[in-house]
Motif scaffolding. Structure first.
Motif, PDB file in Angstrom:
ATOM      1  N   GLN A  58     -10.525 -10.468   1.406  1.00 31.59           N
ATOM      2  CA  GLN A  58     -11.394  -9.304   1.191  1.00 31.59           C
ATOM      3  C   GLN A  58     -10.645  -8.232   0.401  1.00 31.59           C
ATOM      4  O   GLN A  58      -9.456  -8.005   0.594  1.00 31.59           O
ATOM      5  CB  GLN A  58     -11.832  -8.741   2.543  1.00 31.59           C
ATOM      6  N   THR A  59     -11.350  -7.577  -0.509  1.00 29.07           N
ATOM      7  CA  THR A  59     -10.769  -6.472  -1.274  1.00 29.07           C
ATOM      8  C   THR A  59     -10.855  -5.201  -0.441  1.00 29.07           C
ATOM      9  O   THR A  59     -11.903  -4.874   0.112  1.00 29.07           O
ATOM     10  CB  THR A  59     -11.531  -6.269  -2.597  1.00 29.07           C
ATOM     11  N   VAL A  60      -9.733  -4.482  -0.358  1.00 30.70           N
ATOM     12  CA  VAL A  60      -9.680  -3.183   0.325  1.00 30.70           C
ATOM     13  C   VAL A  60      -8.942  -2.215  -0.591  1.00 30.70           C
ATOM     14  O   VAL A  60      -8.233  -2.621  -1.510  1.00 30.70           O
ATOM     15  CB  VAL A  60      -8.977  -3.274   1.709  1.00 30.70           C
ATOM     16  N   TRP A  61      -9.108  -0.937  -0.335  1.00 33.81           N
ATOM     17  CA  TRP A  61      -8.466   0.110  -1.128  1.00 33.81           C
ATOM     18  C   TRP A  61      -7.548   0.890  -0.201  1.00 33.81           C
ATOM     19  O   TRP A  61      -7.966   1.368   0.845  1.00 33.81           O
ATOM     20  CB  TRP A  61      -9.520   1.005  -1.760  1.00 33.81           C
ATOM     21  N   HIS A  77      -5.812  -6.963  -1.559  1.00 33.82           N
ATOM     22  CA  HIS A  77      -6.566  -8.041  -0.937  1.00 33.82           C
ATOM     23  C   HIS A  77      -5.923  -8.380   0.395  1.00 33.82           C
ATOM     24  O   HIS A  77      -4.687  -8.416   0.492  1.00 33.82           O
ATOM     25  CB  HIS A  77      -6.610  -9.271  -1.844  1.00 33.82           C
ATOM     26  N   VAL A  78      -6.746  -8.599   1.401  1.00 32.42           N
ATOM     27  CA  VAL A  78      -6.216  -8.959   2.718  1.00 32.42           C
ATOM     28  C   VAL A  78      -5.561 -10.329   2.594  1.00 32.42           C
ATOM     29  O   VAL A  78      -6.171 -11.294   2.136  1.00 32.42           O
ATOM     30  CB  VAL A  78      -7.335  -8.974   3.784  1.00 32.42           C
ATOM     31  N   HIS A  79      -4.306 -10.380   2.984  1.00 32.90           N
ATOM     32  CA  HIS A  79      -3.510 -11.594   2.844  1.00 32.90           C
ATOM     33  C   HIS A  79      -3.486 -12.409   4.135  1.00 32.90           C
ATOM     34  O   HIS A  79      -3.586 -13.621   4.115  1.00 32.90           O
ATOM     35  CB  HIS A  79      -2.089 -11.211   2.436  1.00 32.90           C
ATOM     36  N   VAL A  91      -1.918  -6.738   3.618  1.00 37.53           N
ATOM     37  CA  VAL A  91      -2.545  -6.738   2.306  1.00 37.53           C
ATOM     38  C   VAL A  91      -1.474  -6.857   1.233  1.00 37.53           C
ATOM     39  O   VAL A  91      -0.305  -6.543   1.463  1.00 37.53           O
ATOM     40  CB  VAL A  91      -3.387  -5.460   2.069  1.00 37.53           C
ATOM     41  N   ARG A  92      -1.914  -7.318   0.066  1.00 37.26           N
ATOM     42  CA  ARG A  92      -1.045  -7.371  -1.110  1.00 37.26           C
ATOM     43  C   ARG A  92      -1.776  -6.726  -2.275  1.00 37.26           C
ATOM     44  O   ARG A  92      -2.983  -6.866  -2.407  1.00 37.26           O
ATOM     45  CB  ARG A  92      -0.710  -8.811  -1.471  1.00 37.26           C
ATOM     46  N   GLY A  93      -1.005  -6.010  -3.103  1.00 43.35           N
ATOM     47  CA  GLY A  93      -1.574  -5.366  -4.270  1.00 43.35           C
ATOM     48  C   GLY A  93      -0.694  -5.595  -5.486  1.00 43.35           C
ATOM     49  O   GLY A  93       0.233  -6.401  -5.448  1.00 43.35           O
ATOM     50  N   ARG A  94      -0.985  -4.858  -6.553  1.00 45.70           N
ATOM     51  CA  ARG A  94      -0.206  -4.966  -7.787  1.00 45.70           C
ATOM     52  C   ARG A  94       1.216  -4.487  -7.568  1.00 45.70           C
ATOM     53  O   ARG A  94       1.498  -3.719  -6.658  1.00 45.70           O
ATOM     54  CB  ARG A  94      -0.840  -4.107  -8.879  1.00 45.70           C
ATOM     55  N   HIS A  95       2.082  -4.912  -8.460  1.00 48.35           N
ATOM     56  CA  HIS A  95       3.484  -4.481  -8.454  1.00 48.35           C
ATOM     57  C   HIS A  95       4.166  -4.739  -7.119  1.00 48.35           C
ATOM     58  O   HIS A  95       4.898  -3.907  -6.588  1.00 48.35           O
ATOM     59  CB  HIS A  95       3.618  -3.003  -8.824  1.00 48.35           C
ATOM     60  N   LYS A 108      -8.967   5.784   7.288  1.00 52.60           N
ATOM     61  CA  LYS A 108      -7.932   6.803   7.117  1.00 52.60           C
ATOM     62  C   LYS A 108      -7.032   6.456   5.936  1.00 52.60           C
ATOM     63  O   LYS A 108      -6.813   7.275   5.053  1.00 52.60           O
ATOM     64  CB  LYS A 108      -7.082   6.917   8.386  1.00 52.60           C
ATOM     65  N   THR A 109      -6.493   5.251   5.947  1.00 50.22           N
ATOM     66  CA  THR A 109      -5.616   4.762   4.890  1.00 50.22           C
ATOM     67  C   THR A 109      -6.237   3.585   4.161  1.00 50.22           C
ATOM     68  O   THR A 109      -6.001   3.383   2.988  1.00 50.22           O
ATOM     69  CB  THR A 109      -4.261   4.322   5.498  1.00 50.22           C
ATOM     70  N   VAL A 110      -7.014   2.799   4.861  1.00 51.58           N
ATOM     71  CA  VAL A 110      -7.650   1.599   4.318  1.00 51.58           C
ATOM     72  C   VAL A 110      -9.153   1.847   4.207  1.00 51.58           C
ATOM     73  O   VAL A 110      -9.772   2.306   5.163  1.00 51.58           O
ATOM     74  CB  VAL A 110      -7.393   0.382   5.242  1.00 51.58           C
ATOM     75  N   PHE A 111      -9.698   1.518   3.035  1.00 52.42           N
ATOM     76  CA  PHE A 111     -11.123   1.717   2.795  1.00 52.42           C
ATOM     77  C   PHE A 111     -11.725   0.456   2.191  1.00 52.42           C
ATOM     78  O   PHE A 111     -11.042  -0.307   1.517  1.00 52.42           O
ATOM     79  CB  PHE A 111     -11.342   2.906   1.851  1.00 52.42           C
ATOM     80  N   PHE A 112     -13.016   0.250   2.423  1.00 53.99           N
ATOM     81  CA  PHE A 112     -13.691  -0.937   1.919  1.00 53.99           C
ATOM     82  C   PHE A 112     -14.286  -0.730   0.528  1.00 53.99           C
ATOM     83  O   PHE A 112     -14.770  -1.670  -0.080  1.00 53.99           O
ATOM     84  CB  PHE A 112     -14.772  -1.394   2.894  1.00 53.99           C
ATOM     85  N   SER A 113     -14.259   0.488   0.015  1.00 56.81           N
ATOM     86  CA  SER A 113     -14.745   0.737  -1.341  1.00 56.81           C
ATOM     87  C   SER A 113     -13.853   1.776  -2.014  1.00 56.81           C
ATOM     88  O   SER A 113     -13.261   2.637  -1.353  1.00 56.81           O
ATOM     89  CB  SER A 113     -16.199   1.224  -1.340  1.00 56.81           C
ATOM     90  N   LYS A 114     -13.789   1.687  -3.326  1.00 53.85           N
ATOM     91  CA  LYS A 114     -13.004   2.642  -4.112  1.00 53.85           C
ATOM     92  C   LYS A 114     -13.583   4.042  -3.957  1.00 53.85           C
ATOM     93  O   LYS A 114     -12.834   5.020  -3.822  1.00 53.85           O
ATOM     94  CB  LYS A 114     -13.010   2.195  -5.581  1.00 53.85           C
ATOM     95  N   GLU A 115     -14.897   4.143  -3.950  1.00 50.85           N
ATOM     96  CA  GLU A 115     -15.563   5.448  -3.845  1.00 50.85           C
ATOM     97  C   GLU A 115     -15.211   6.158  -2.534  1.00 50.85           C
ATOM     98  O   GLU A 115     -14.985   7.366  -2.515  1.00 50.85           O
ATOM     99  CB  GLU A 115     -17.076   5.294  -3.969  1.00 50.85           C
ATOM    100  N   ALA A 116     -15.170   5.388  -1.444  1.00 49.54           N
ATOM    101  CA  ALA A 116     -14.831   5.983  -0.141  1.00 49.54           C
ATOM    102  C   ALA A 116     -13.393   6.478  -0.141  1.00 49.54           C
ATOM    103  O   ALA A 116     -13.089   7.544   0.419  1.00 49.54           O
ATOM    104  CB  ALA A 116     -15.047   4.965   0.976  1.00 49.54           C
TER     105      ALA A 116
END
Length: 132
Positions: A58-61, A77-79, A91-95, A108-116
């Motif tokens: 799942q993608t998270v922000w 992305h949830v790993h 989770v794993r992200g870029r870099h 608080k720190t993790v969100f399900f959408s970029k807008e949130a």
């Protein structure tokens, strides 16, 4: 069977009920059904309050802050999900970004959408790190 349940650290409610039934928890159907529903209710409440509502892939922000007090919103992305002292997800992200979070982090720190995630920063400066 008991060793298997203990070693798993996470017991499926149906497996637990079957274990109790197979090991002398012998009561008539009416009472058993009452206890089964009670156990299910307790388990469902525990699951709702403890286990993070995320799926592998799942993608998270994620919002993080660097040493210059600049916020970053990272697409990740949830790993994996794991159970140790408590339920967590990684989770794993870029870099090579990696992070581990609990259910309390969601919103608080993790969100399900970029807008949130952007909205939660209330107009503070941020940089966006998306997968390309």
């Amino acid at each position: 069977m008991a060793d298997k349940l203990i070693n798993k650290q996470l017991v499926d409610i149906d497996e637990l009920l079957q274990f109790l039934s197979n090991n002398g928890f012998d009561i008539d159907d009416g009472v058993w059904n009452k206890h089964e529903m009670s156990l299910r209710k307790v388990f469902d409440e525990y699951k709702k309050n403890t286990i993070p509502d995320v799926e592998i892939g799942q993608t998270v922000w994620i919002i993080s802050r660097d040493y210059h007090d600049v916020y970053s919103i990272k697409e990740c992305h949830v790993h994996k999900k794991q159970i140790r002292a408590r339920y967590t997800f990684s989770v794993r992200g870029r870099h090579y970004y990696c992070g581990t979070f609990t259910k309390n982090s969601i919103g608080k720190t993790v969100f399900f959408s970029k807008e949130a995630a952007i909205q939660s920063l209330n107009g503070k400066e941020y940089k966006l790190e998306e997968w390309t």
